[in-house]
Write a protein that holds these residues in place. Structure first.
Motif, PDB file in Angstrom:
ATOM      1  N   UNK A 179      43.003  17.687  -4.688  1.00  0.00           N
ATOM      2  CA  UNK A 179      41.942  18.275  -3.899  1.00  0.00           C
ATOM      3  C   UNK A 179      40.719  18.591  -4.745  1.00  0.00           C
ATOM      4  N   UNK A 180      40.962  19.076  -5.957  1.00  0.00           N
ATOM      5  CA  UNK A 180      39.836  19.343  -6.866  1.00  0.00           C
ATOM      6  C   UNK A 180      39.100  18.052  -7.205  1.00  0.00           C
ATOM      7  N   UNK A 181      39.817  16.942  -7.414  1.00  0.00           N
ATOM      8  CA  UNK A 181      39.188  15.677  -7.714  1.00  0.00           C
ATOM      9  C   UNK A 181      38.394  15.142  -6.515  1.00  0.00           C
ATOM     10  N   UNK A 182      38.911  15.374  -5.300  1.00  0.00           N
ATOM     11  CA  UNK A 182      38.183  14.944  -4.092  1.00  0.00           C
ATOM     12  C   UNK A 182      36.883  15.738  -3.929  1.00  0.00           C
ATOM     13  N   UNK A 183      36.943  17.020  -4.273  1.00  0.00           N
ATOM     14  CA  UNK A 183      35.764  17.854  -4.143  1.00  0.00           C
ATOM     15  C   UNK A 183      34.683  17.505  -5.151  1.00  0.00           C
ATOM     16  N   UNK A 184      35.058  16.920  -6.292  1.00  0.00           N
ATOM     17  CA  UNK A 184      34.100  16.545  -7.323  1.00  0.00           C
ATOM     18  C   UNK A 184      33.411  15.225  -6.979  1.00  0.00           C
TER      19      UNK A 184
END
Length: 185
Positions: A179-184
């Motif tokens: 999820x953190x990678x998708x948000x970046x």
């Protein structure tokens, strides 16, 4: 309180074993009385023995400057043996242990007690540490220091920390990273 319970319990187990050895090596009949005799012996060892030892030690200290080094060691040995005799006599008087014969029933058991005390003094830290861990496990606690406030010393493992984070938001570490990678991006 925990410290005294652990100390009493570990010394009780050790004293019962010593009493069973005394019953095995001497004509003293210990049998099922070993448990009650162990409780009596443990109480005497923890609370009465230090008082009597201090009293005898203060009497012996008055003439310590008149003895050689070997003489002082002999006096110390006989003090410990005298205390062991007193503890043995009181243990026999307050428990169901029966003593047979003068030498084998009244003299040899205190010598075995002195040997047992020496062994316990050599291993008491490890025994009490292990007994403390068993006490904490039985009480459902992690490792606790000896202070009265009960502050825990255990550091959570990475798996425990990850489990705690998952309970907070329902995501595993891998899902959180995705999820953190998708948000970046």
């Amino acid at each position: 309180m925990r410290k005294w319970i652990v100390r009493f319990g570990s010394l009780l187990v050790f004293n019962v074993v010593v009493l069973l050895v005394i019953g095995w090596l001497t004509p003293a009949k210990v049998g099922w009385s070993a448990i009650w005799a162990g409780i009596v012996l443990t109480a005497l060892t923890l609370w009465i023995k230090p008082l009597v030892h201090r009293w005898f030690q203060s009497m012996a200290a008055k003439s310590a400057n008149q003895r050689t080094k070997l003489g002082e060691k002999l006096v110390q040995f006989f003090l410990v043996l005298a205390i062991a005799v007193i503890v043995w006599v009181v243990t026999v008087a307050l428990s169901g242990v029966s003593v047979g014969g003068w030498l084998w029933g009244w003299i040899l058991p205190p010598v075995l007690l002195v040997i047992g005390w020496a062994i316990y003094d050599a291993i008491d830290d490890r025994v009490e540490t292990h007994a403390g861990a068993l006490y904490d496990r039985a009480a459902g606690r992690s490792a606790v220091d000896g202070s009265s406030n009960g502050a825990t010393l255990a550091v959570p493992s990475p798996g425990t920390a990850a489990g705690a984070r998952e309970l907070q938001d329902g995501l595993t570490d891998e899902q959180r990273r995705m999820l953190d990678e998708l948000g970046k991006s």
